[in-house]
Design an enzyme around this catalytic site. Structure first.
Site, mmCIF file in Angstrom:
data_model
loop_
_atom_site.group_PDB
_atom_site.id
_atom_site.type_symbol
_atom_site.label_atom_id
_atom_site.label_comp_id
_atom_site.label_asym_id
_atom_site.label_seq_id
_atom_site.Cartn_x
_atom_site.Cartn_y
_atom_site.Cartn_z
ATOM 1 N N VAL A 137 -5.419 -38.023 15.688
ATOM 2 C CA VAL A 137 -4.914 -36.658 15.565
ATOM 3 C C VAL A 137 -4.017 -36.477 14.340
ATOM 4 O O VAL A 137 -3.724 -35.348 13.960
ATOM 5 C CB VAL A 137 -4.165 -36.209 16.843
ATOM 6 C CG1 VAL A 137 -5.103 -36.187 18.029
ATOM 7 C CG2 VAL A 137 -2.960 -37.098 17.116
ATOM 8 N N SER A 138 -3.565 -37.566 13.724
ATOM 9 C CA SER A 138 -2.750 -37.438 12.521
ATOM 10 C C SER A 138 -2.843 -38.726 11.718
ATOM 11 O O SER A 138 -3.036 -39.808 12.272
ATOM 12 C CB SER A 138 -1.289 -37.154 12.875
ATOM 13 O OG SER A 138 -0.522 -36.884 11.710
ATOM 14 N N SER A 139 -2.726 -38.574 10.396
ATOM 15 C CA SER A 139 -2.840 -39.747 9.538
ATOM 16 C C SER A 139 -2.035 -39.537 8.267
ATOM 17 O O SER A 139 -1.616 -38.428 7.950
ATOM 18 C CB SER A 139 -4.311 -40.018 9.183
ATOM 19 O OG SER A 139 -4.842 -38.947 8.410
#
Length: 332
Positions: free
Chosen positions: A99-101
């Site tokens: 969901v995030s990077s």
């Protein structure tokens, strides 16, 4: 960053300093900031490891977590080397889904150079991530002109903490990036670090005349020049780009989502070609894959720079070569 990673203290032999210098040399060789080499100073100054105190790497059955406070010195070394690799880092995983990077640094450098910022520009970043990109912008422009927004309060709180530890204090907003941040408008530049299916009209309404937008669209990067609140146009950059999708209530609903692309009957060499996949993704649901293949071959397997996007009163359209030419496709 945890205490373990600080054991050697700052100085010319500090492992983080050495790793960061190596990353900067690697980005320099890639030519990512050739059009605006001032960004080199930002990447030299901003410590990426402060923004990724932990991250995940692929492992059998899921993900392995690397973190800077690991009691094993070899594991801490892996974490630090990974933090300064020219590679994206998975920083938040939920129910087995990314969901995030933290984006690949050389790609970040290319996007920042393409943004063409000027002193005094107000910049909106869509997708706060770890806060690293906002820190690079704050180094270049100062804290006040920089705004970063993300839908997830856990992400924005973590980004705010990372930024403070690194000594940067841009405005961090928890909200729907597809709606922009009207209370901080107008913006001279907008940069998105999440993949779009179309261009949100709300962004244009929050732009100053002549503003520039850099955003991932399909599997490329579109560079738009904003004429007024209803009109913008531009072409894709040459590079491929893959990001976590934009999340939020203002993105197209399920009824607007393209159907899964079926490529049966298209030659295998085309199905595996990056440029053909780009055309398929850009025109999904609006151009049959077999027609896309025929066009792709007929037009000489066009590079990304030949495609563009126009935002106007009639909607958002992608096109090949000419916005008024024969090849145009309505986007959601």
């Amino acid at each position: 960053m945890g205490a373990h990673a600080l054991e050697t203290g700052p100085g010319p032999e500090d492992p983080a300093d050495l790793a960061r210098a190596s990353l900067v040399r690697q980005i320099d060789r890639s030519g990512a900031w050739a059009s605006d080499p001032v960004w080199r100073k930002a990447f030299e100054a901003v410590p990426r490891h402060l923004f990724v105190p932990y991250y995940y790497i692929g492992a059998v059955g899921g993900y392995e977590r690397l973190w800077g406070e690991d009691p094993d010195p070899r594991a801490r070394d892996r974490w630090l080397r990974g933090a300064y690799a020219d590679a994206p880092l998975a920083t938040r995983v939920k129910d087995g889904q990314l969901v995030s990077s933290s984006s690949q640094p050389s790609l970040m450098a290319m996007m920042l150079a393409a943004l063409e910022v000027r002193d005094g520009d107000a910049v909106l970043e869509i997708g706060a991530g770890t806060g690293y990109n906002a820190a690079l912008l704050s180094y270049r422009l100062g804290d006040e002109p920089v705004t970063t927004v993300d839908l997830d309060v856990e992400i924005t709180e973590a980004a705010r903490q990372h930024l403070a530890v690194a000594g940067y204090h841009p405005t961090v907003v928890t909200g729907d990036g597809a709606r922009g941040v009207p209370e901080r408008a107008p913006f001279d530049r907008i940069i998105a670090t999440c993949t779009l299916t179309t261009i949100p009209r709300s962004w244009l309404a929050q732009c100053a005349p002549g503003a520039r937008i850099i955003a991932p669209l399909a599997t490329g990067l579109i560079a738009l020049e904003v004429r007024d609140p209803d009109h913008a146009e531009g072409r894709f950059l040459h590079t491929s780009a893959f990001f976590v999708p934009l999340r939020g209530s203002a993105r197209p609903g399920p009824e607007s989502e393209p159907e899964p692309v079926r490529t049966g009957g298209v030659p295998r060499r085309a199905r595996s070609d990056d440029l053909f996949r780009f055309l398929l993704t850009l025109t999904a649901g609006r151009l049959d894959p077999h027609d896309a293949y025929a066009l792709w071959e007929r037009e000489g397997r066009p590079q990304r720079e030949r495609y563009g996007v126009t935002v106007g009163e009639e909607g958002v359209r992608a096109w090949l070569d000419d916005p008024e030419g024969p090849y145009t496709w309505q986007l959601p």
